[in-house]
Motif scaffolding. Structure first.
Motif: not given
Length: 345
Positions: A293-319
């Motif tokens: 429903a919220s465009y600003p929150l979607a932007l914040v959520g997308a940046l959070a997903v990107g950061l989570l994916e990047s740091f997650g791939s460093f700590w445990s790439s297969p997962f």
């Protein structure tokens, strides 16, 4: 992990998050206007990247023929509908011309330009012209007659459209992956962190599109009509706003955003015919953070997903994918406990 590695991972996460933000905005837009959870959003990403790759190779992309077929079927549906309701021949001809004009012109230009090696920017614009019309045509053929159906029925249709587009992607582009050249090869260094020109283009394009969408919805009559449809479909119809036209425009904008995302992400990773599903799903996760429903929150959520994916791939790439998609569970639980449950009629 030291600060230099953290900076590199953060930059990579923000770059990917910017692309996910575009897809999240498109997902929120489509759901708000049409109540469709549009699972095939990622297929527009794959179609955009792979269409540009084939144009780069001097080949006519299969999206040209797919576009012509969809336009022809839509024109046939318009003709049948016009004859059934005894519409004047002149109005039927105008409707057919509106349906066929852009696809035919864009396809003709693509067939002419493919073997001639146009500059990359011209090929990118041609890719947008080919892929963006898919949104309106898919809505016209798959969703428009079901506009008043339940969200569950629309979701089932989205699953079917997704599988159809993935199969067609394999048919048109093959199983081989493609990686497009960068639009800008420059590199800028700030200590241990190096910012590529392509990453800078991604940030600028995302910012420009977000501002353009804000101006469109806030300052234009058409944008306000879409907002009205999103708030209350029945009320918008009573005010003379066509919900069908609003749906077509929302899907057209979503297809344009998806194709643009494919052009932006194509130089950063190898894209296969089915790569769009995971990319689009991450945009959907970001949209769920915003409650669809919220465009600003979607932007914040997308940046959070990107950061989570990047740091997650460093700590445990297969997962890393498991980490990203598992993050949606506490959000869904929180929203389930916070929001009242109402039955849909």
């Amino acid at each position: 992990m030291d600060l230099s590695i953290a900076g590199i991972l953060a930059l990579d996460g923000l770059t990917n998050g910017a692309v996910y933000a575009l897809l999240a905005l498109a997902t929120v837009l489509v759901f708000a206007v049409t109540r469709v959870i549009f699972i095939p959003q990622g297929e527009f990403v794959a179609f955009g990247a792979l269409t540009l790759a084939l144009l780069q190779a001097g080949k006519v992309p299969g999206t040209v023929w797919f576009l012509l077929v969809l336009a022809g079927v839509a024109a046939l549906a318009d003709l049948v509908d016009g004859l059934r309701h005894h519409v004047a021949p002149g109005r039927i001809a105008m409707r057919l011309m509106r349906t066929l004009a852009w696809p035919v012109i864009a396809s003709a230009v693509a067939i002419y330009a493919a073997p001639r090696g146009w500059p990359m920017l011209a090929q990118a614009l041609l890719t947008l012209a080919l892929v963006a019309p898919f949104g309106q045509l898919i809505y016209r053929l798959a969703y428009e007659s079901l506009a008043d159906a339940s969200v569950l029925v629309l979701l089932i249709v989205s699953v079917g459209v997704h599988f159809a587009l993935v199969g067609l992607g394999l048919f048109f582009f093959g199983a081989e992956g493609f990686r497009n050249p960068a639009f800008w090869d420059a590199r800028f260094s700030a200590g241990p962190v190096a910012l590529s020109g392509q990453a800078l283009i991604i940030f600028i394009a995302t910012l420009v599109l977000i501002v353009a969408l804000w101006l469109f919805f806030d300052r234009t009559l058409t944008g306000k009509a879409l907002r009205a449809t999103a708030v209350n479909r029945s009320g918008a119809r009573l005010m003379g706003i066509s919900s069908a036209a609003a749906g077509r425009m929302a899907f057209g904008m979503a297809a344009f955003i998806g194709a643009l995302s494919g052009l932006l992400i194509g130089p950063t990773t190898t894209i296969f015919y089915d790569s769009g599903f995971l990319i689009g799903l991450k945009g959907f996760v970001a949209a769920v953070f915003a409650g669809l429903a919220s465009y600003p929150l979607a932007l914040v959520g997308a940046l959070a997903v990107g950061l989570l994916e990047s740091f997650g791939s460093f700590w445990s790439s297969p997962f890393k994918e498991v980490i990203v998609f598992s993050s949606i569970l506490p959000v869904l639980l929180w929203r389930s406990l916070r929001d009242p449950h109402t039955e849909e009629h």
